[in-house]
Design a protein around this motif. Structure first.
Motif, mmCIF file in Angstrom:
data_model
loop_
_atom_site.group_PDB
_atom_site.id
_atom_site.type_symbol
_atom_site.label_atom_id
_atom_site.label_comp_id
_atom_site.label_asym_id
_atom_site.label_seq_id
_atom_site.Cartn_x
_atom_site.Cartn_y
_atom_site.Cartn_z
ATOM 1 N N PHE A 32 21.196 91.041 -63.658
ATOM 2 C CA PHE A 32 22.583 91.189 -64.062
ATOM 3 C C PHE A 32 23.175 89.866 -64.538
ATOM 4 C CE2 PHE A 32 22.550 94.538 -60.572
ATOM 5 C CZ PHE A 32 22.293 95.563 -61.463
ATOM 6 N N GLY A 33 24.076 89.959 -65.495
ATOM 7 C CA GLY A 33 24.888 88.820 -65.905
ATOM 8 C C GLY A 33 24.230 87.835 -66.850
ATOM 9 N N SER A 34 22.926 87.833 -66.970
ATOM 10 C CA SER A 34 22.249 86.903 -67.873
ATOM 11 C C SER A 34 22.553 87.295 -69.309
ATOM 12 C CB SER A 34 20.730 86.948 -67.671
ATOM 13 O OG SER A 34 20.391 86.559 -66.378
ATOM 14 N N GLU A 44 23.741 90.185 -75.442
ATOM 15 C CA GLU A 44 23.861 91.317 -74.532
ATOM 16 C C GLU A 44 23.717 90.845 -73.090
ATOM 17 O OE1 GLU A 44 21.888 95.350 -75.365
ATOM 18 O OE2 GLU A 44 20.501 94.294 -74.022
ATOM 19 N N ARG A 45 24.405 91.545 -72.215
ATOM 20 C CA ARG A 45 24.252 91.318 -70.776
ATOM 21 C C ARG A 45 24.367 92.660 -70.069
ATOM 22 N NH1 ARG A 45 29.313 87.990 -70.961
ATOM 23 N NH2 ARG A 45 30.883 89.569 -71.278
ATOM 24 N N ILE A 46 23.852 92.688 -68.851
ATOM 25 C CA ILE A 46 23.874 93.910 -68.054
ATOM 26 C C ILE A 46 24.845 93.702 -66.901
ATOM 27 C CG2 ILE A 46 22.503 95.527 -66.684
ATOM 28 C CD1 ILE A 46 20.034 94.434 -68.214
ATOM 29 N N GLY A 87 19.839 92.384 -59.549
ATOM 30 C CA GLY A 87 19.453 93.246 -60.659
ATOM 31 C C GLY A 87 18.685 94.469 -60.219
ATOM 32 N N LEU A 88 17.817 94.956 -61.106
ATOM 33 C CA LEU A 88 16.996 96.130 -60.848
ATOM 34 C C LEU A 88 15.654 95.670 -60.287
ATOM 35 C CD1 LEU A 88 16.509 99.204 -61.118
ATOM 36 C CD2 LEU A 88 15.596 98.739 -63.411
ATOM 37 N N GLU A 154 16.846 83.887 -68.411
ATOM 38 C CA GLU A 154 17.173 83.306 -67.112
ATOM 39 C C GLU A 154 16.350 83.883 -65.974
ATOM 40 O OE1 GLU A 154 21.348 83.140 -66.371
ATOM 41 O OE2 GLU A 154 21.737 82.175 -68.276
ATOM 42 N N THR A 155 15.509 84.851 -66.255
ATOM 43 C CA THR A 155 14.612 85.342 -65.210
ATOM 44 C C THR A 155 13.406 84.423 -65.147
ATOM 45 O OG1 THR A 155 13.482 86.805 -66.740
ATOM 46 C CG2 THR A 155 15.346 87.730 -65.531
#
Length: 184
Positions: A32-34, A44-46, A87-88, A154-155
């Protein structure tokens, strides 16, 4: 004349946080957020909670988005998905198939690029602010183990277990140091 209802095309995104232990891969298929640069002039971001409704459906785990290379699925319990503050998250029991053995060999060598996921966006599931798309609700179709680069940089890739992996890296380090000292 019949009118066929066309479903929206499945979108795919990649991430790069995977750990392995014996026959299990774990990590994050999305964070999330990246912010991800998606090309074509947009980012895009989640948003947190985007996967909440998708977790109750049957989601496949694939190799490189190939429907012929199923690694697991939520319906059978070989793939578990959960959403946390990061995140997921996923946990995948890798099968003893050719595709599964390939995935484990790549993980052991450190060659996996990460994870990806295929999805559609339901009506009202996204918002735009200028050229930034925020995914607020995602209809998850599949997650995939991939060798490509992540869309969300960022992951990170993290390997776990592997006494053999740790020992191999230590040997490589000793050899590199020995080679460097030979040049002195």
């Amino acid at each position: 004349m019949s009118t066929a209802i066309l479903s929206p095309p499945v979108e795919r995104r990649s991430f790069c946080e995977v750990r392995f232990d014996a026959r299990r891969l774990q990590g994050y298929a999305a964070t999330f957020g990246s912010m991800a640069n998606m090309g074509a002039g947009y980012q895009e971001r989640i948003a947190p909670g985007a996967f909440r409704e998708a977790l109750s459906g049957d989601v496949l785990a694939l190799l490189d988005h190939d429907l012929g290379k199923v690694l697991g699925r939520t319906r059978s319990g070989t793939l578990t998905l959960s959403e946390d503050s990061k995140g997921l998250a996923f946990s995948l029991e890798v099968p003893d198939t050719q595709a599964g053995r390939d995935v484990l060999a790549l993980a052991e060598r450190g060659d996996l690029g990460g994870m990806s996921f295929g999805f559609t966006v339901p009506d009202g599931g996204e918002s735009w602010q200028g050229t930034v798309r925020t995914l607020r609700s995602i209809s998850l179709k599949e997650i995939s183990v991939v060798s490509a680069w992540p869309a969300y940089p960022e992951t990170e890739l993290a390997l776990r277990n592997a006494q053999a992996f740790v020992e191999r890296k230590a040997r490589q380090r000793r050899l590199t140091l020995a080679e460097l000292s030979a040049w002195d």
